[in-house]
Structure formats: structure tokens, C-alpha cells
Scaffold this active site. Sequence first.
Site, PDB file in Angstrom:
ATOM      1  N   ASP A  99       0.728  -1.098  -0.163  1.00  0.00           N
ATOM      2  CA  ASP A  99      -0.065  -0.089   0.141  1.00  0.00           C
ATOM      3  C   ASP A  99       0.811   1.215   0.045  1.00  0.00           C
ATOM      4  O   ASP A  99       0.729   2.167  -0.780  1.00  0.00           O
ATOM      5  CB  ASP A  99      -0.963   0.162   1.078  1.00  0.00           C
ATOM      6  CG  ASP A  99      -0.236  -0.097   2.704  1.00  0.00           C
ATOM      7  OD1 ASP A  99       0.741  -0.506   2.497  1.00  0.00           O
ATOM      8  OD2 ASP A  99      -1.009  -0.013   3.676  1.00  0.00           O
ATOM      9  N   ASP A 102       6.944   3.761   3.378  1.00  0.00           N
ATOM     10  CA  ASP A 102       7.340   4.813   4.357  1.00  0.00           C
ATOM     11  C   ASP A 102       8.783   5.106   4.607  1.00  0.00           C
ATOM     12  O   ASP A 102       9.437   5.419   3.895  1.00  0.00           O
ATOM     13  CB  ASP A 102       6.384   4.521   5.527  1.00  0.00           C
ATOM     14  CG  ASP A 102       6.258   5.922   6.461  1.00  0.00           C
ATOM     15  OD1 ASP A 102       6.932   6.932   6.404  1.00  0.00           O
ATOM     16  OD2 ASP A 102       5.453   5.778   7.666  1.00  0.00           O
TER      17      ASP A 102
HETATM   18  P1  IMP Z   1       7.480   1.518   6.845  1.00  0.00           P
HETATM   19  O1  IMP Z   1       7.912   0.100   7.341  1.00  0.00           O
HETATM   20  O2  IMP Z   1       7.681   2.605   7.647  1.00  0.00           O
HETATM   21  O3  IMP Z   1       7.887   1.834   5.198  1.00  0.00           O
HETATM   22  O4  IMP Z   1       5.896   1.471   6.646  1.00  0.00           O
HETATM   23  C1  IMP Z   1       5.241   0.461   5.790  1.00  0.00           C
HETATM   24  C2  IMP Z   1       3.783   0.265   6.528  1.00  0.00           C
HETATM   25  O5  IMP Z   1       3.490   1.090   7.463  1.00  0.00           O
HETATM   26  C3  IMP Z   1       2.860   0.286   5.046  1.00  0.00           C
HETATM   27  O6  IMP Z   1       2.814  -0.948   4.697  1.00  0.00           O
HETATM   28  C4  IMP Z   1       1.519   0.812   5.829  1.00  0.00           C
HETATM   29  O7  IMP Z   1       1.057  -0.677   6.139  1.00  0.00           O
HETATM   30  C5  IMP Z   1       1.861   1.361   7.086  1.00  0.00           C
HETATM   31  N1  IMP Z   1       1.924   2.952   6.767  1.00  0.00           N
HETATM   32  C6  IMP Z   1       3.125   3.883   6.417  1.00  0.00           C
HETATM   33  N2  IMP Z   1       2.543   4.981   6.354  1.00  0.00           N
HETATM   34  C7  IMP Z   1       1.224   5.052   6.607  1.00  0.00           C
HETATM   35  C8  IMP Z   1       0.338   5.970   6.484  1.00  0.00           C
HETATM   36  O8  IMP Z   1       0.469   7.270   6.243  1.00  0.00           O
HETATM   37  N3  IMP Z   1      -0.995   5.608   6.865  1.00  0.00           N
HETATM   38  C9  IMP Z   1      -1.443   4.348   7.142  1.00  0.00           C
HETATM   39  N4  IMP Z   1      -0.288   3.306   6.947  1.00  0.00           N
HETATM   40  C10 IMP Z   1       0.746   3.487   6.820  1.00  0.00           C
HETATM   41 MG    MG Z   2       1.455  -2.422   4.717  1.00  0.00          MG
END
Ligand code: IMP
Ligand code: MG
Length: 175
Positions: A99, A102
Amino acid sequence: MTIRDLQFELFITQDDINKRVEELAKSIQNDYKDKTPTFLIILNGAFMFASDLIKHYQGECRVSFMRLASYRGTRSTGNISTYLEAEQLENEDVIIVEDIVDTGNSIEYIIQHLKTKNPKSYRIASLFHKPDAYKKSYPIDYIGISIPDKFIVGYGLDYNGLGRNLPDVYQLKTS
Ligand code: IMP
Ligand code: MG
């Protein structure tokens, strides 16, 4: 729009998302013409995006799932757990369907997990990307929409489990 204690405002409409998802499907289709890719859908957040993406994908393909969790509230914890392991990816051309990318902690975790399954190749497709928050260097091969480093909900993305059913995407209001 309010979800529990937080206020959100409309950010991206379902029409704009649909157009972009269709374009992504076309460009993946173009790159995988002579292949049978396996879409590896990362639950929970990617379920809605993945469903639309593969409906637009007009070619032979397989679908597999992996379930992770890393978020608490509006912050990435960096603490990732697997609830469901990917299966049968040996020698497959895998397209990871996320999705949002981040910080990149989740994608790194997924790639490491995936490598133990010996796929033939892998690429990443993510509907959203926050380039300013990204701390890794794995290329994101297919990006739907790059967005600022602000929390969003809707179209599969949640705030503490809520808001996944919203057809449009909303951004956290900052006062
Ligand atoms: P990361 O590991 O920081 O890259 O975050 C990845 C996961 O965190 C994504 O697959 C989402 O499920 C969740 N996530 C990151 N940013 C958002 C946001 O703005 N809203 C909701 N879920 C988020
Ligand atoms: Mg996710």
C-alpha cells in the site's frame, strides 16, 4: 472527517486513484509480457489496491499473500511481525504489492523474507511512497503516487485498524 481522536481532510479521490492504478497495471503488463508473474500481496493494507491492480492486469498471473504488521497509531514502529508467510515462490517472478512505502523497514523485511524463498526475480509495486521518510535504498519499481511525509488513511490504509473501507484517501489535519 474524524476517526476517533483525529481529524482528516480529503487528499486523493477514488477517481484519481483508479486512473493511476490502471496505469500501473498497464506498465507492469508491458514489462511482464512473456512471463507469468506472482503478485505477492502484503496484508492488511494492500488488499484494496491489489484487488484493483490485478483486475486491471490483463495477462496470466498468480496471486500470493503475506501478512505483516508494523504500525501503532500514526507512527512506524520499525518492529515488524509476520502473521502469514509467503508460500511457493521458488523460481517465480514476484511482484511485491504494498500500500505504501514509508521508512522502508517493512519492504526490507519483506525482501529478506522473500530471498529465503528463492524467487527468480522480484520487483516492488507500491501505491504510495513517502520519499522524505524513506531510509533505505531498494528501488521501488512501480510507484503510484509520491506523497509528503504525513499520515494518510483510506483505500486499505488504516488508523489503528479503522478507515480501511474509505474509498478516497484522507490526510491527517495538522493544526
Ligand atoms: P514502513 O515500514 O515505515 O515503510 O511502513 C510501511 C507500512 O506502514 C505500510 O505498509 C503501511 O501499512 C504502514 N503505513 C505507512 N505509512 C502509513 C500512513 O500514512 N497511513 C497508514 N499506514 C501507513
Ligand atoms: Mg502495509
